[in-house]
Motif scaffolding. Structure first.
Motif, PDB file in Angstrom:
ATOM      1  N   THR A 157      57.854 -28.663   6.772  1.00  0.00           N
ATOM      2  CA  THR A 157      56.786 -29.477   5.761  1.00  0.00           C
ATOM      3  C   THR A 157      57.643 -29.783   4.414  1.00  0.00           C
ATOM      4  O   THR A 157      57.284 -30.920   4.209  1.00  0.00           O
ATOM      5  CB  THR A 157      55.905 -28.212   5.272  1.00  0.00           C
ATOM      6  OG1 THR A 157      55.310 -27.525   6.532  1.00  0.00           O
ATOM      7  CG2 THR A 157      54.681 -28.756   4.418  1.00  0.00           C
TER       8      THR A 157
ATOM      9  N   ARG B 230      57.307 -33.538   3.358  1.00  0.00           N
ATOM     10  CA  ARG B 230      56.980 -33.908   2.192  1.00  0.00           C
ATOM     11  C   ARG B 230      58.083 -34.786   1.443  1.00  0.00           C
ATOM     12  O   ARG B 230      57.526 -36.132   0.705  1.00  0.00           O
ATOM     13  CB  ARG B 230      56.861 -32.629   1.060  1.00  0.00           C
ATOM     14  CG  ARG B 230      55.635 -31.904   1.196  1.00  0.00           C
ATOM     15  CD  ARG B 230      55.546 -30.956  -0.005  1.00  0.00           C
ATOM     16  NE  ARG B 230      54.610 -29.875   0.686  1.00  0.00           N
ATOM     17  CZ  ARG B 230      53.146 -30.037   0.575  1.00  0.00           C
ATOM     18  NH1 ARG B 230      52.663 -31.122   0.281  1.00  0.00           N
ATOM     19  NH2 ARG B 230      52.566 -29.049   1.093  1.00  0.00           N
TER      20      ARG B 230
ATOM     21  N   LEU C 262      51.566 -34.923   7.571  1.00  0.00           N
ATOM     22  CA  LEU C 262      51.471 -34.311   6.694  1.00  0.00           C
ATOM     23  C   LEU C 262      49.666 -33.965   6.638  1.00  0.00           C
ATOM     24  O   LEU C 262      49.275 -32.714   6.224  1.00  0.00           O
ATOM     25  CB  LEU C 262      51.829 -34.460   5.253  1.00  0.00           C
ATOM     26  CG  LEU C 262      53.164 -34.130   5.010  1.00  0.00           C
ATOM     27  CD1 LEU C 262      53.437 -34.685   3.625  1.00  0.00           C
ATOM     28  CD2 LEU C 262      53.194 -32.411   4.880  1.00  0.00           C
TER      29      LEU C 262
ATOM     30  N   GLY D 223      48.729 -30.831   4.664  1.00  0.00           N
ATOM     31  CA  GLY D 223      49.493 -30.720   3.580  1.00  0.00           C
ATOM     32  C   GLY D 223      49.328 -31.707   2.292  1.00  0.00           C
ATOM     33  O   GLY D 223      49.612 -31.347   1.266  1.00  0.00           O
TER      34      GLY D 223
ATOM     35  N   ALA E 167      49.896 -35.855   0.998  1.00  0.00           N
ATOM     36  CA  ALA E 167      51.011 -36.366   0.481  1.00  0.00           C
ATOM     37  C   ALA E 167      50.593 -37.286  -0.556  1.00  0.00           C
ATOM     38  O   ALA E 167      49.675 -38.030  -0.428  1.00  0.00           O
ATOM     39  CB  ALA E 167      51.451 -37.174   1.801  1.00  0.00           C
TER      40      ALA E 167
END
Lengths: 298, 265
Positions: B229, B233, B258, B263, B265
């Motif tokens: 991850t 990123r 992502l 997650g 971005a």
């Protein structure tokens, strides 16, 4: 063979074309020839070209629709022709001019309604412009390097403006311009001044020669055009096939598959006889379709 | 891109010209047996052509709006097309002309390298293989051949060439060798070697969006989710400068990945 080529290269082809166009203008009417005169002297009618008069594909390039028309085209020929002829040689220039003229006429035959006669040399003149673009592309360090220079950029701008004018003015046949431009461009890029590549141009040369031949045949023997389908219906005694051909002609004319008997009759009345539906028919399948005044390239 | 797909795409324009050649003959033949069917075929072809064109346009527009790699992919495709018509052909033709006078491994390498830049793969392969035949100690020749074979998805052969380049010149200046060797190892299923090579690449060359995306995929495959991850990123970070088309493509892919793991971005 080389001697013959040198002898041909001594002929000033641009001048010969100029004289040919002016002579044809004198023979018809230099100021304002009628549609009938243009048709008689070889104006391009897709219908006639497909009915035993294929020479119209070339002869139409020597006819013009009036003084302004011929003056404009001949001034363009004299400004482009001599320089190109010197650069290419007369034989190649003649090839370029002929293929461009043919390319313009073929696109006219394939795209214009069959009742639209066309005259003028501008298809071939656009071919000369296309050849100039191709020569610029082939000469540089890469295909688009000519865009770094003012002259070629102006050339592209000029072509763009002429094409735009062709789209805006209804009496100009832009189909001939586009056809001539493409034919002149490709014949130069592939044969006359071939672009330098590390891969062989042969597959493209064969494909484009075949395409030109195929489209030429399609102009002279259109496979599914309404007028030829209708004419074919009179050449058969088989009633079923006759009906099928007539229905197909109406389908092709109205550009839809679900045609009725009334549509076929309407097609016959309007297209073949040039009459309003319902008026008295007279059967004359070989008669040329009735249409408006000749469309003329610039 | 898959080399078969690339080969098909390369032949597509010529195939379209031949289709245009055959089309009038096909209609003429059809017309001889059933004129109505011939006209119907023509009308259907026009309708299908128009609908397909409009449909493709609509799908592309929707994809561009909803899926970040779509516009980035179009930009990458456009930049590659532009490169194909604007890359200078003079150095390559000069190099070939020089080779005709005197054959040497260095000259074959130069032709192969320039041909690879111009995407003339068969020509490049021929000259790179010949360069290695003449002198197999030139690391750059192995490196270029490795990149070429990687492009052709011949990963096993590419890995051999790239590892040979690494062995011949461990302090090489071209980071692409490590990067592509790592990617080859990953694609061949050797995640441990892939991680080692890609980490090494990151340590020595800093890394790019592409290398971080590939590293993230490798780490993910070996179960290091957090590190993966973090790499994603890094690859998806916005840039103050305009990215190249290729970097932009890998950034867009990283962003999409992502989003897949929520997650952001």
């Amino acid at each position: 063979m080389t001697d013959l080529r040198q002898q041909i290269d001594d002929i000033p082809v641009t001048l010969v074309i100029l004289v040919g166009c002016i002579t044809m203008a004198m023979l018809t009417d230099p100021f304002s020839p009628t549609s009938q005169q243009l048709r008689e002297w070889g104006g391009l009618s897709p219908y006639l070209a497909a009915n035993g008069e294929p020479w119209r594909l070339l002869s139409s390039g020597f006819l013009h629709g009036g003084l302004v028309h011929i003056a404009f085209n001949m001034s363009a020929l004299m400004s482009l022709g001599p320089a190109l002829e010197r650069a290419l040689g007369s034989l190649r220039f003649l090839l370029l001019y002929t293929v461009s003229l043919l390319g313009g006429s073929i696109v006219v035959c394939l795209s214009t309604p069959v009742d639209q006669p066309v005259v003028g040399a501008s298809g071939a003149l656009f071919g000369l412009l296309g050849a100039l673009v191709a020569m610029n592309m082939a000469a540089g360090r890469h295909m688009l390097s000519f865009l770094d220079y003012e002259g070629p950029r102006r050339l592209l701008g000029m072509i763009g403006i002429y094409l735009l004018l062709g789209f805006l003015l209804p009496f100009i046949s832009n189909e001939a311009h586009i056809g001539g431009l493409l034919a002149g461009f490709f014949v130069t890029l592939l044969w006359i001044r071939p672009v330098r590549t590390l891969t062989s141009l042969r597959p493209w040369r064969v494909a484009f020669a075949a395409l030109l031949a195929s489209l030429l045949l399609a102009s002279i023997y259109p496979p599914v055009r309404s007028d030829t389908l209708w004419a074919a219906s009179f050449q058969t005694t088989d009633l079923r096939r006759q009906n099928a051909l007539r229905r197909a002609a109406a389908m092709s004319y109205f550009r839809r598959a679900d045609v009725t008997a009334a549509d076929v009759e309407a097609f016959y009345q309007v297209f073949i006889l040039g009459k309003e539906p319902g008026s008295e028919p007279t059967i004359d399948p070989t008669r040329e379709p009735v249409g408006p005044a000749p469309k003329r390239p610039k | 891109m898959n080399p078969t797909a690339a080969r098909v795409l390369r032949k597509l324009p010529l195939a379209i010209v031949w289709l245009a050649v055959v089309w009038p003959f096909a209609l003429w033949l059809l017309c001889r047996s059933d004129p109505e069917l011939a006209v119907r075929t023509l009308l259907a072809a026009k309708r299908i052509g128009t609908q397909t064109g409009l449909g493709l346009l609509a799908v592309t527009l929707v994809l561009c709006l909803l899926y970040p790699p779509a516009p980035a992919g179009i930009r990458l495709l456009w930049s590659r097309m532009l490169l194909a018509v604007t890359s200078d052909r003079a150095p390559l033709t000069r190099a070939i002309a020089e080779l005709e006078h005197f054959e040497s491994a260095a000259r074959h390498l130069e032709v192969g390298r320039l041909a690879l830049v111009r995407n003339q793969v068969p020509l490049a392969e021929h000259h790179l293989v010949r360069a290695i035949e003449l002198d197999d100690s030139i690391a750059n020749a192995h490196h270029q051949l490795g990149l070429l074979r990687f492009r052709l998805t011949r990963y096993q052969e590419a890995a051999v060439s790239l590892l040979t380049a690494l062995r011949l010149d461990p302090d090489h200046a071209f980071g692409d060798t490590l990067l592509h060797a790592g990617r080859c190892a990953f694609l061949l299923g050797d995640t441990a070697t892939a991680t080692r090579l890609l980490r090494d690449h990151e340590r020595r060359h800093g890394g790019s969006r592409k290398s971080h995306l590939w590293l993230a995929e490798t780490l993910q495959a070996s179960g290091e989710t957090t590190a993966a991850t973090a790499a994603l990123r890094y690859a998806a970070e916005p840039s103050k400068q305009r990215l190249t088309a290729e970097e932009n493509w890998f950034r867009a892919k990283a962003r999409a990945k992502l989003w897949g793991r929520r997650g952001g971005a």
